[in-house]
Design an enzyme around this catalytic site. Structure first.
Site, PDB file in Angstrom:
ATOM      1  N   ARG A 122       0.822  -1.241   0.000  1.00  0.00           N
ATOM      2  CA  ARG A 122       0.000   0.000   0.000  1.00  0.00           C
ATOM      3  C   ARG A 122       0.844   1.274   0.000  1.00  0.00           C
ATOM      4  O   ARG A 122       0.378   2.343   0.397  1.00  0.00           O
ATOM      5  CB  ARG A 122      -0.959   0.018   1.187  1.00  0.00           C
ATOM      6  CG  ARG A 122      -1.926  -1.129   1.179  1.00  0.00           C
ATOM      7  CD  ARG A 122      -3.108  -0.861   2.071  1.00  0.00           C
ATOM      8  NE  ARG A 122      -4.030  -1.983   2.009  1.00  0.00           N
ATOM      9  CZ  ARG A 122      -3.958  -3.044   2.801  1.00  0.00           C
ATOM     10  NH1 ARG A 122      -3.018  -3.116   3.719  1.00  0.00           N
ATOM     11  NH2 ARG A 122      -4.822  -4.021   2.668  1.00  0.00           N
ATOM     12  N   LYS A 144       4.942  11.697 -11.226  1.00  0.00           N
ATOM     13  CA  LYS A 144       4.030  10.963 -12.121  1.00  0.00           C
ATOM     14  C   LYS A 144       4.615   9.574 -12.315  1.00  0.00           C
ATOM     15  O   LYS A 144       5.767   9.443 -12.756  1.00  0.00           O
ATOM     16  CB  LYS A 144       3.938  11.643 -13.491  1.00  0.00           C
ATOM     17  CG  LYS A 144       2.956  12.786 -13.550  1.00  0.00           C
ATOM     18  CD  LYS A 144       2.772  13.233 -14.995  1.00  0.00           C
ATOM     19  CE  LYS A 144       1.825  14.414 -15.102  1.00  0.00           C
ATOM     20  NZ  LYS A 144       1.740  14.939 -16.469  1.00  0.00           N
ATOM     21  N   GLU A 186      13.693  17.812 -24.396  1.00  0.00           N
ATOM     22  CA  GLU A 186      12.919  18.171 -23.194  1.00  0.00           C
ATOM     23  C   GLU A 186      13.483  19.437 -22.539  1.00  0.00           C
ATOM     24  O   GLU A 186      12.740  20.233 -21.972  1.00  0.00           O
ATOM     25  CB  GLU A 186      12.900  17.007 -22.188  1.00  0.00           C
ATOM     26  CG  GLU A 186      12.329  15.698 -22.727  1.00  0.00           C
ATOM     27  CD  GLU A 186      10.810  15.673 -22.877  1.00  0.00           C
ATOM     28  OE1 GLU A 186      10.145  16.683 -22.561  1.00  0.00           O
ATOM     29  OE2 GLU A 186      10.288  14.634 -23.333  1.00  0.00           O
ATOM     30  N   LYS A 228      10.823  22.622 -13.467  1.00  0.00           N
ATOM     31  CA  LYS A 228       9.821  21.579 -13.225  1.00  0.00           C
ATOM     32  C   LYS A 228       9.360  21.612 -11.768  1.00  0.00           C
ATOM     33  O   LYS A 228       8.166  21.459 -11.484  1.00  0.00           O
ATOM     34  CB  LYS A 228      10.384  20.210 -13.604  1.00  0.00           C
ATOM     35  CG  LYS A 228       9.338  19.138 -13.442  1.00  0.00           C
ATOM     36  CD  LYS A 228       9.264  18.102 -14.492  1.00  0.00           C
ATOM     37  CE  LYS A 228       8.025  17.233 -14.236  1.00  0.00           C
ATOM     38  NZ  LYS A 228       8.050  15.974 -14.898  1.00  0.00           N
ATOM     39  N   GLU A 238      -1.674  18.391 -12.039  1.00  0.00           N
ATOM     40  CA  GLU A 238      -2.020  18.874 -13.384  1.00  0.00           C
ATOM     41  C   GLU A 238      -3.482  19.293 -13.550  1.00  0.00           C
ATOM     42  O   GLU A 238      -4.206  18.763 -14.385  1.00  0.00           O
ATOM     43  CB  GLU A 238      -1.633  17.817 -14.433  1.00  0.00           C
ATOM     44  CG  GLU A 238      -1.530  18.432 -15.834  1.00  0.00           C
ATOM     45  CD  GLU A 238      -0.983  17.469 -16.884  1.00  0.00           C
ATOM     46  OE1 GLU A 238       0.072  16.866 -16.651  1.00  0.00           O
ATOM     47  OE2 GLU A 238      -1.626  17.358 -17.911  1.00  0.00           O
ATOM     48  N   ARG A 242       0.637  22.852 -14.821  1.00  0.00           N
ATOM     49  CA  ARG A 242       1.505  21.702 -15.143  1.00  0.00           C
ATOM     50  C   ARG A 242       1.323  21.250 -16.594  1.00  0.00           C
ATOM     51  O   ARG A 242       2.222  20.680 -17.198  1.00  0.00           O
ATOM     52  CB  ARG A 242       1.254  20.537 -14.170  1.00  0.00           C
ATOM     53  CG  ARG A 242       2.273  19.415 -14.347  1.00  0.00           C
ATOM     54  CD  ARG A 242       2.340  18.451 -13.180  1.00  0.00           C
ATOM     55  NE  ARG A 242       3.292  17.400 -13.470  1.00  0.00           N
ATOM     56  CZ  ARG A 242       3.757  16.535 -12.582  1.00  0.00           C
ATOM     57  NH1 ARG A 242       3.360  16.593 -11.333  1.00  0.00           N
ATOM     58  NH2 ARG A 242       4.623  15.606 -12.937  1.00  0.00           N
ATOM     59  N   ASN A 246       3.434  19.881 -21.200  1.00  0.00           N
ATOM     60  CA  ASN A 246       3.043  19.029 -22.336  1.00  0.00           C
ATOM     61  C   ASN A 246       3.228  19.757 -23.673  1.00  0.00           C
ATOM     62  O   ASN A 246       2.701  19.301 -24.699  1.00  0.00           O
ATOM     63  CB  ASN A 246       1.583  18.576 -22.178  1.00  0.00           C
ATOM     64  CG  ASN A 246       1.412  17.727 -20.938  1.00  0.00           C
ATOM     65  OD1 ASN A 246       2.359  17.080 -20.494  1.00  0.00           O
ATOM     66  ND2 ASN A 246       0.227  17.747 -20.352  1.00  0.00           N
ATOM     67  N   HIS A 249       3.465  17.970 -26.975  1.00  0.00           N
ATOM     68  CA  HIS A 249       3.043  16.590 -26.742  1.00  0.00           C
ATOM     69  C   HIS A 249       1.749  16.202 -27.447  1.00  0.00           C
ATOM     70  O   HIS A 249       1.558  15.035 -27.770  1.00  0.00           O
ATOM     71  CB  HIS A 249       2.923  16.311 -25.240  1.00  0.00           C
ATOM     72  CG  HIS A 249       4.256  16.141 -24.567  1.00  0.00           C
ATOM     73  ND1 HIS A 249       5.206  17.134 -24.529  1.00  0.00           N
ATOM     74  CD2 HIS A 249       4.811  15.080 -23.931  1.00  0.00           C
ATOM     75  CE1 HIS A 249       6.273  16.696 -23.884  1.00  0.00           C
ATOM     76  NE2 HIS A 249       6.061  15.456 -23.521  1.00  0.00           N
ATOM     77  N   HIS A 253       2.350  13.066 -29.427  1.00  0.00           N
ATOM     78  CA  HIS A 253       1.704  11.765 -29.202  1.00  0.00           C
ATOM     79  C   HIS A 253       1.085  11.245 -30.487  1.00  0.00           C
ATOM     80  O   HIS A 253       1.140  10.049 -30.775  1.00  0.00           O
ATOM     81  CB  HIS A 253       0.629  11.873 -28.116  1.00  0.00           C
ATOM     82  CG  HIS A 253       1.205  11.917 -26.737  1.00  0.00           C
ATOM     83  ND1 HIS A 253       0.577  12.513 -25.680  1.00  0.00           N
ATOM     84  CD2 HIS A 253       2.371  11.441 -26.253  1.00  0.00           C
ATOM     85  CE1 HIS A 253       1.334  12.414 -24.598  1.00  0.00           C
ATOM     86  NE2 HIS A 253       2.432  11.766 -24.926  1.00  0.00           N
ATOM     87  N   HIS A 266      10.738   9.297 -27.924  1.00  0.00           N
ATOM     88  CA  HIS A 266       9.742  10.250 -27.448  1.00  0.00           C
ATOM     89  C   HIS A 266      10.214  11.703 -27.633  1.00  0.00           C
ATOM     90  O   HIS A 266       9.478  12.549 -28.163  1.00  0.00           O
ATOM     91  CB  HIS A 266       9.435   9.958 -25.985  1.00  0.00           C
ATOM     92  CG  HIS A 266       8.490  10.920 -25.363  1.00  0.00           C
ATOM     93  ND1 HIS A 266       7.168  11.011 -25.735  1.00  0.00           N
ATOM     94  CD2 HIS A 266       8.688  11.866 -24.403  1.00  0.00           C
ATOM     95  CE1 HIS A 266       6.592  11.965 -25.026  1.00  0.00           C
ATOM     96  NE2 HIS A 266       7.485  12.496 -24.217  1.00  0.00           N
TER      97      HIS A 266
END
Ligand code: NAD
Ligand code: GLY
Length: 365
Positions: A122, A144, A186, A228, A238, A242, A246, A249, A253, A266
């Site tokens: 947990r 994340k 990035e 960041k 987000e 935040r 992206n 992105h 994507h 990526h």
């Protein structure tokens, strides 16, 4: 010179240490977090060969018992079945709630190790030891964590912040050049969204950075971590700012989807996506041609793609539509105005997005 950036999240605040030869900080961070149990180390086949013995020597020298789990290198490892395997390995190795996990590797290892740490018993603490530029400037910071589902990338995961991030720049010496260049995308992204000086530095120092000059790399890695951290501190999950991270992105994507993840890393898809977003800014009349040209030239200097490949634009638009459906009907585009200034837009039509992608077919205007 070693430096520390803090991610300020009240009782869950944590340091990012940046410097050279820092593996000794891993046991120190565990001791500071009062971790007494067995340590689960997760890494991948490539990184294990290069750096696992050094990390284990450091941990065992400080009195920790360790159990290592080595994943096959590559994005394929980011799936739910691996979480069950990791938990099985750690249960067999008698990890318990007094234990912690150390992620030694790139974004794949960091994302899966973070998710395993969030689920095991947990939730137990974890430490990130990122070994790619992507992981050092992006994935190891901000909590994340995720694995992929066949229906979508990063669709199973949660937020689980690490206790520390330890960035030993010397590991970049063995990073394949293509991975280094993709990581630079990035950093360029951080420059475009929030820091024109960082962007200018990346333009100016391309030669040294591409030669993996660690001194030249330290500033953009540390500055990216600062950017960041500030964003995560303001909007951890987000709901707002935040999303700026992206940038590139939404297009990126779609490019990854149409190329079946086979053509681009990526970071490379993000570079092409950033160039498409710059074209969108121009079409909307909020940025000028000189902006798009300067961004394109910087990406080109880093060997990143800026021209639309031999792939159907219509399929990329279909992928975006599917993405839009998955995101409750809204697709967010981060559109640049200038270096360090971007807007979030949810009003971009399919026609406009298609025109921005088509502009990448003839980018030398
Ligand atoms: P990666 O982890 O697959 O690493 C790239 C390759 O480099 C791998 O083959 C790896 O074995 C190798 N490698 C790693 N470090 C090395 C070193 N020092 N020397 C030699 N080889 C080394 O890929 P990545 O680009 O680091 O990360 C991509 C992943 O990160 C994706 O799954 C993406 O979704 C995720 N990501 C997550 C976030 C986040 O916020 N959590 C942000 C960005 C990306
Ligand atoms: N990589 C984007 C984020 O962490 O939000």
């Amino acid at each position: 010179m070693n430096q520390t950036v803090t991610v300020p999240l009240r009782e869950r605040s944590y340091p990012i240490h940046i410097g050279q030869q820092l593996f000794h900080l891993v046991p120190e961070a565990l001791q500071q977090a009062s971790i007494r149990g067995t340590i689960g180390v997760i890494t991948d086949t490539n990184v294990a060969e290069l750096y696992l013995p050094r990390l284990l020597t450091s941990l065992e020298g400080a009195g920790f018992t360790c159990v290592s789990h080595i994943l096959p290198a590559g994005e394929e490892s980011k799936r739910l079945a691996r979480i069950e395997e990791i938990c099985g390995c750690f249960l067999e190795g008698r990890l318990d709630r007094a234990s912690a996990i150390v992620a030694l590797g790139g974004g794949v290892v960091g994302d899966i190790a973070g998710f395993a740490a969030a689920c095991f018993m947990r939730g137990i603490p974890f430490i990130q030891v990122p070994t790619t530029i992507v992981a050092q400037v992006d994935s190891s910071v901000g909590g994340k964590t995720a694995v992929n589902h066949p229906a979508g990338k990063n669709t199973i995961g949660c937020f689980h912040q690490p206790r520390s991030v330890i960035i030993d720049m010397t590991v970049l010496n063995t990073l394949p050049p293509r991975e280094l260049r993709a990581g630079c995308a990035e950093i360029i992204k951080h420059g475009v969204i929030l820091d024109a000086d960082l962007f200018a530095y990346m333009e100016r120092e391309a030669e040294k950075i591409l030669a993996c000059d660690l001194k030249a790399l330290e500033y953009p890695v540390a500055r990216s971590c600062e950017i960041k951290s500030a964003i995560v501190a303001e909007d951890e999950q987000e709901h707002g700012i935040r999303a700026l991270l992206n940038f590139g992105h939404t297009f990126g994507h779609a490019i990854e989807t149409v190329s079946r993840y086979a053509l681009f890393l990526h970071g490379e898809a993000v570079a092409l996506g950033m160039c498409a977003a710059a074209e969108l800014g121009y079409l909307l009349g909020i940025s000028d041609e000189a902006f798009a040209r300067r961004l394109r030239n910087c990406c080109t200097a880093y060997g990143l793609p800026v021209v639309w490949p031999d792939l159907p634009v219509a399929e990329a638009l279909q992928a975006m539509k599917k993405d839009k459906k998955a995101r409750a009907g809204t697709l967010k585009f981060i559109v640049p105005r200038d270096f360090g200034q971007v807007d979030q837009r949810t009003d971009i039509t399919e026609d406009m997005a298609g025109r921005a992608l088509e502009a990448l077919l003839r980018p030398n205007k």
